[in-house]
Scaffold this motif. Structure first.
Motif, PDB file in Angstrom:
ATOM      1  N   ARG A  39       0.814  -1.218   0.000  1.00 30.80           N
ATOM      2  CA  ARG A  39       0.000   0.000   0.000  1.00 30.80           C
ATOM      3  C   ARG A  39       0.845   1.265   0.000  1.00 30.80           C
ATOM      4  N   ASN A  40       2.114   1.145   0.399  1.00 27.97           N
ATOM      5  CA  ASN A  40       3.008   2.311   0.435  1.00 27.97           C
ATOM      6  C   ASN A  40       3.969   2.349  -0.752  1.00 27.97           C
ATOM      7  N   ARG A  41       3.709   1.520  -1.773  1.00 21.81           N
ATOM      8  CA  ARG A  41       4.601   1.461  -2.928  1.00 21.81           C
ATOM      9  C   ARG A  41       4.762   2.802  -3.633  1.00 21.81           C
ATOM     10  N   PRO A  42       3.675   3.538  -3.898  1.00 23.71           N
ATOM     11  CA  PRO A  42       3.868   4.827  -4.582  1.00 23.71           C
ATOM     12  C   PRO A  42       4.703   5.809  -3.771  1.00 23.71           C
ATOM     13  N   HIS A  43       4.521   5.833  -2.446  1.00 25.70           N
ATOM     14  CA  HIS A  43       5.297   6.739  -1.598  1.00 25.70           C
ATOM     15  C   HIS A  43       6.783   6.385  -1.657  1.00 25.70           C
ATOM     16  N   LEU A  44       7.075   5.079  -1.609  1.00 23.57           N
ATOM     17  CA  LEU A  44       8.460   4.629  -1.623  1.00 23.57           C
ATOM     18  C   LEU A  44       9.126   4.968  -2.956  1.00 23.57           C
ATOM     19  N   VAL A  45       8.401   4.726  -4.051  1.00 17.49           N
ATOM     20  CA  VAL A  45       8.961   5.020  -5.370  1.00 17.49           C
ATOM     21  C   VAL A  45       9.288   6.502  -5.497  1.00 17.49           C
ATOM     22  N   MET A  46       8.376   7.357  -5.058  1.00 21.35           N
ATOM     23  CA  MET A  46       8.619   8.798  -5.154  1.00 21.35           C
ATOM     24  C   MET A  46       9.761   9.237  -4.233  1.00 21.35           C
ATOM     25  N   ALA A  47       9.864   8.611  -3.043  1.00 21.13           N
ATOM     26  CA  ALA A  47      10.934   8.962  -2.104  1.00 21.13           C
ATOM     27  C   ALA A  47      12.306   8.676  -2.685  1.00 21.13           C
ATOM     28  N   ILE A  48      12.369   7.679  -3.565  1.00 23.29           N
ATOM     29  CA  ILE A  48      13.646   7.306  -4.184  1.00 23.29           C
ATOM     30  C   ILE A  48      13.853   8.040  -5.508  1.00 23.29           C
ATOM     31  N   ALA A  49      12.816   8.042  -6.352  1.00 27.73           N
ATOM     32  CA  ALA A  49      12.968   8.552  -7.719  1.00 27.73           C
ATOM     33  C   ALA A  49      13.173  10.060  -7.775  1.00 27.73           C
ATOM     34  N   ILE A  50      12.403  10.817  -6.996  1.00 21.89           N
ATOM     35  CA  ILE A  50      12.458  12.277  -7.120  1.00 21.89           C
ATOM     36  C   ILE A  50      13.825  12.849  -6.736  1.00 21.89           C
ATOM     37  N   PRO A  51      14.408  12.507  -5.577  1.00 20.55           N
ATOM     38  CA  PRO A  51      15.737  13.056  -5.278  1.00 20.55           C
ATOM     39  C   PRO A  51      16.827  12.514  -6.199  1.00 20.55           C
ATOM     40  N   PHE A  52      16.661  11.252  -6.647  1.00 15.12           N
ATOM     41  CA  PHE A  52      17.636  10.683  -7.584  1.00 15.12           C
ATOM     42  C   PHE A  52      17.622  11.465  -8.894  1.00 15.12           C
ATOM     43  N   PHE A  53      16.429  11.665  -9.432  1.00 12.86           N
ATOM     44  CA  PHE A  53      16.301  12.399 -10.686  1.00 12.86           C
ATOM     45  C   PHE A  53      16.795  13.841 -10.545  1.00 12.86           C
ATOM     46  N   GLN A  54      16.516  14.455  -9.395  1.00 11.15           N
ATOM     47  CA  GLN A  54      16.937  15.848  -9.229  1.00 11.15           C
ATOM     48  C   GLN A  54      18.434  16.014  -9.442  1.00 11.15           C
ATOM     49  N   GLN A  55      19.209  15.112  -8.868  1.00  6.68           N
ATOM     50  CA  GLN A  55      20.653  15.224  -8.997  1.00  6.68           C
ATOM     51  C   GLN A  55      21.122  14.964 -10.420  1.00  6.68           C
ATOM     52  N   PHE A  56      20.354  14.136 -11.156  1.00  2.00           N
ATOM     53  CA  PHE A  56      20.736  13.832 -12.530  1.00  2.00           C
ATOM     54  C   PHE A  56      20.193  14.842 -13.530  1.00  2.00           C
ATOM     55  N   THR A  57      19.661  15.960 -13.029  1.00  2.00           N
ATOM     56  CA  THR A  57      19.369  17.082 -13.928  1.00  2.00           C
ATOM     57  C   THR A  57      20.658  17.767 -14.355  1.00  2.00           C
ATOM     58  N   GLY A  58      21.749  17.476 -13.623  1.00  2.00           N
ATOM     59  CA  GLY A  58      23.016  18.147 -13.895  1.00  2.00           C
ATOM     60  C   GLY A  58      23.202  19.384 -13.054  1.00  2.00           C
ATOM     61  N   ILE A  59      22.377  19.511 -12.025  1.00  2.00           N
ATOM     62  CA  ILE A  59      22.472  20.708 -11.194  1.00  2.00           C
ATOM     63  C   ILE A  59      23.826  20.818 -10.512  1.00  2.00           C
ATOM     64  N   GLY A  60      24.507  19.673 -10.338  1.00  2.00           N
ATOM     65  CA  GLY A  60      25.842  19.720  -9.750  1.00  2.00           C
ATOM     66  C   GLY A  60      26.786  20.583 -10.553  1.00  2.00           C
ATOM     67  N   VAL A  61      26.585  20.620 -11.870  1.00  4.85           N
ATOM     68  CA  VAL A  61      27.419  21.446 -12.743  1.00  4.85           C
ATOM     69  C   VAL A  61      27.286  22.914 -12.350  1.00  4.85           C
ATOM     70  N   VAL A  62      26.041  23.319 -12.076  1.00  5.97           N
ATOM     71  CA  VAL A  62      25.771  24.723 -11.782  1.00  5.97           C
ATOM     72  C   VAL A  62      26.011  25.039 -10.311  1.00  5.97           C
ATOM     73  N   ALA A  63      25.458  24.200  -9.425  1.00  4.82           N
ATOM     74  CA  ALA A  63      25.460  24.512  -8.001  1.00  4.82           C
ATOM     75  C   ALA A  63      26.854  24.483  -7.377  1.00  4.82           C
ATOM     76  N   PHE A  64      27.606  23.427  -7.664  1.00  4.30           N
ATOM     77  CA  PHE A  64      28.900  23.265  -6.999  1.00  4.30           C
ATOM     78  C   PHE A  64      30.063  23.808  -7.813  1.00  4.30           C
ATOM     79  N   TYR A  65      30.006  23.629  -9.116  1.00  7.16           N
ATOM     80  CA  TYR A  65      31.214  23.809  -9.908  1.00  7.16           C
ATOM     81  C   TYR A  65      31.114  24.867 -11.000  1.00  7.16           C
ATOM     82  N   THR A  66      30.184  25.804 -10.868  1.00  4.89           N
ATOM     83  CA  THR A  66      30.103  26.861 -11.881  1.00  4.89           C
ATOM     84  C   THR A  66      31.447  27.579 -12.067  1.00  4.89           C
ATOM     85  N   PRO A  67      32.107  28.028 -10.982  1.00  5.07           N
ATOM     86  CA  PRO A  67      33.419  28.672 -11.172  1.00  5.07           C
ATOM     87  C   PRO A  67      34.442  27.746 -11.819  1.00  5.07           C
TER      88      PRO A  67
END
Length: 504
Positions: free
Chosen positions: A281-309
């Motif tokens: 019954r908690n499958r959708p919650h678990l999937v979102m808890a894993i997928a959303i933060p995983f996908f966020q990092q793979f947007t490439g934001i690390g390029v901008v946030a940490f290493y722009t300079p």
């Protein structure tokens, strides 16, 4: 005395008249709590700039300083390729990962407010150690302390905001965390710009992290814990008082308090929340808890946030131009978060995800093509004058797309979808995945940049396409839904209803 604005809510499922009420008390409380985003934002902004300061590299990473000087006539993408240097950034996320399960237990047993206080104090100590660092050991140890502080704060603050904010305006209030995060990033970029030329500049940049920690910690002393947390710990009288204060003196909070008590009873029935979250019954919650933060990092934001300079220095723009670019990007990010705050509760979460995803995908492809043309396939050509400005423009458009979509919504969605029975555990998994993905990408980003060169942006572009399709197909709209009624959203979804139907 609580001052309130009465605002109707067409999306309120249970007819609770308090769903659209904003009191002065809840406004001040959420601003204070959201200021916790300052500490994470400041650290994100400060790291990339400090790692390009010659005095910092010569003291702690002399081999990297030598490598950067020798790379001027070779592959510019490899100028800062060093696992020791990236460990300076990524060590914070190892500590944050370790802190997540500890914070999850503390949130349930001691409350959201106390975890925020603890996180602020630890971060303050880590900032002091970094500013006074005499060797690499002190530097990394300070980073670990910062990581523990961020881990505690990033877990407690989003939950606090989602539980205190009125359902109708939960999106706007929850994005406040990311707004302060953006202020932290921009402030750090400005400080890096003004102190970079001084031999002691890196000490000031790192040590000033104690200021946002002090602001957040002092503010947290003066706010109440959330009604959900108080009910969870059996403090019903205090929970009622807290509800009256944040909803207004004239509000009838009995129905909301009853919903919280019922949710708490269900939570207590789940004796092992870590095991419970893996139930069907908690499958959708678990999937979102894993997928959303995983996908966020793979947007490439690390390029901008940490290493722009680092990126701008690598393609030959020089340190001054690189730090200026970081300030511009920080300002764009902050402005786009404001846009999200205004529209997230009007147009919903899904639309922002989709528009932001399309915008970021186009920019990543454009950046890859631009860098190929400007620096050559081997990456040995210095970027021509004018191309660096075009590079900044595309990065700004990308940062804006991220700023009003995956940046605030990655915090908002996980904080609002979990029922009380698994909320602390779900947010803990969400934070752990975020820290794990951030650690891996930040640790290996410079190596990836060295080997993939311009095609690294295509790599992130492909991931953005995948995550945008995922949102379209699997993420339901949660705008304006009270936390206690969130399960009904999953029951109406074409796919997830097969998991939660009849099991509430």
């Amino acid at each position: 005395m609580a001052v309130a604005l009465e605002i109707g809510d067409a999306n309120n499922l249970d007819g609770n008249n308090n769903s659209g009420k904003i009191t002065l008390s809840v406004l001040i409380t959420c601003i204070v709590a959201a200021s916790g985003g300052l500490i994470f934002g400041y650290d994100i902004g400060i790291s990339g700039g400090v790692t390009t300061m010659p005095s910092f590299l010569e003291k702690f990473f002399p081999s990297v300083a030598k490598q950067a000087a020798e790379a001027k006539n070779t592959n510019m993408y490899c100028m800062y390729d060093s696992h020791a240097l990236t460990l300076f950034t990524s060590s914070l996320y190892i500590a944050g990962l370790v802190a997540s399960p500890v914070a999850s237990r503390l949130i349930a047993t001691t409350g959201r407010k106390n975890v925020m206080l603890l996180g602020g104090c630890i971060f303050f100590a880590g900032a002091a150690m970094n500013g006074l660092a005499a060797n690499v050991v002190m530097l990394i140890l300070g980073r670990f302390m910062l990581g523990f502080g961020v881990g505690f704060n990033n877990q407690a603050t989003p939950v606090y905001l989602s539980e205190v904010a009125p359902p109708k305006w939960r999106g706007a209030f929850s994005t406040g965390f990311q707004f302060f995060n953006g202020i932290g990033v921009l402030s750090a970029n400005c400080i890096n710009f003004f102190v970079a030329k001084h031999s002691w500049g890196w000490r000031l940049s790192l040590g000033l992290a104690a200021v946002p920690a002090a602001i957040m910690t002092i503010g947290a002393f003066y706010i109440l814990d959330t009604p959900s947390s108080l009910v969870e710990r059996g403090k019903l009288v205090e929970a009622r008082q807290s509800l009256i204060k944040i909803r207004g003196n004239k509000s009838n909070v009995d129905d909301e308090l009853t919903d919280l008590v019922n949710s708490s009873e269900l939570a207590k029935a789940a004796h092992e929340p870590l095991k419970t979250i893996f139930e069907r019954r908690n499958r959708p919650h678990l999937v979102m808890a894993i997928a959303i933060p995983f996908f966020q990092q793979f947007t490439g934001i690390g390029v901008v946030a940490f290493y722009t300079p680092v990126v701008f220095s690598s393609v030959g723009s020089g340190q001054h131009s690189a730090l200026t670019a970081a300030i511009v990007l920080g300002a764009v990010n902050l402005g786009s978060i404001l846009v999200s705050t205004v529209v997230v509760d009007r147009y919903g979460r899904r639309l922002l995800f989709i528009i932001g995803g399309i915008q970021m995908f186009i920019c990543q492809v454009a950046l890859s093509i631009l860098l190929y043309i400007a620096t050559g396939a081997a990456g040995t050509e210095k970027i021509p004058k004018g191309y660096d400005l075009l590079l900044l423009v595309f990065m700004c458009i990308y940062a804006a797309g991220f700023g009003w979509s995956w940046n605030p919504l990655t915090v908002l969605i996980p904080s609002e979808i979990f029922p009380m029975r698994i909320r602390a555990t779900g947010v803990s998994i969400n934070i752990a995945v975020a820290f794990s993905a951030t650690f891996v990408l930040s640790q290996f980003f410079l190596t990836m940049l060295c080997h993939l060169k311009y095609s690294l942006f295509l790599f992130y572009g492909c991931w953005i396409a995948v995550m945008t399709v995922f949102v379209v197909v699997f993420l339901p709209e949660t705008r304006g839904i009270p936390l206690e009624k969130m399960d009904e959203v999953w029951m109406k979804h074409w796919y997830w209803r097969r998991f939660v139907g009849g099991q509430l």
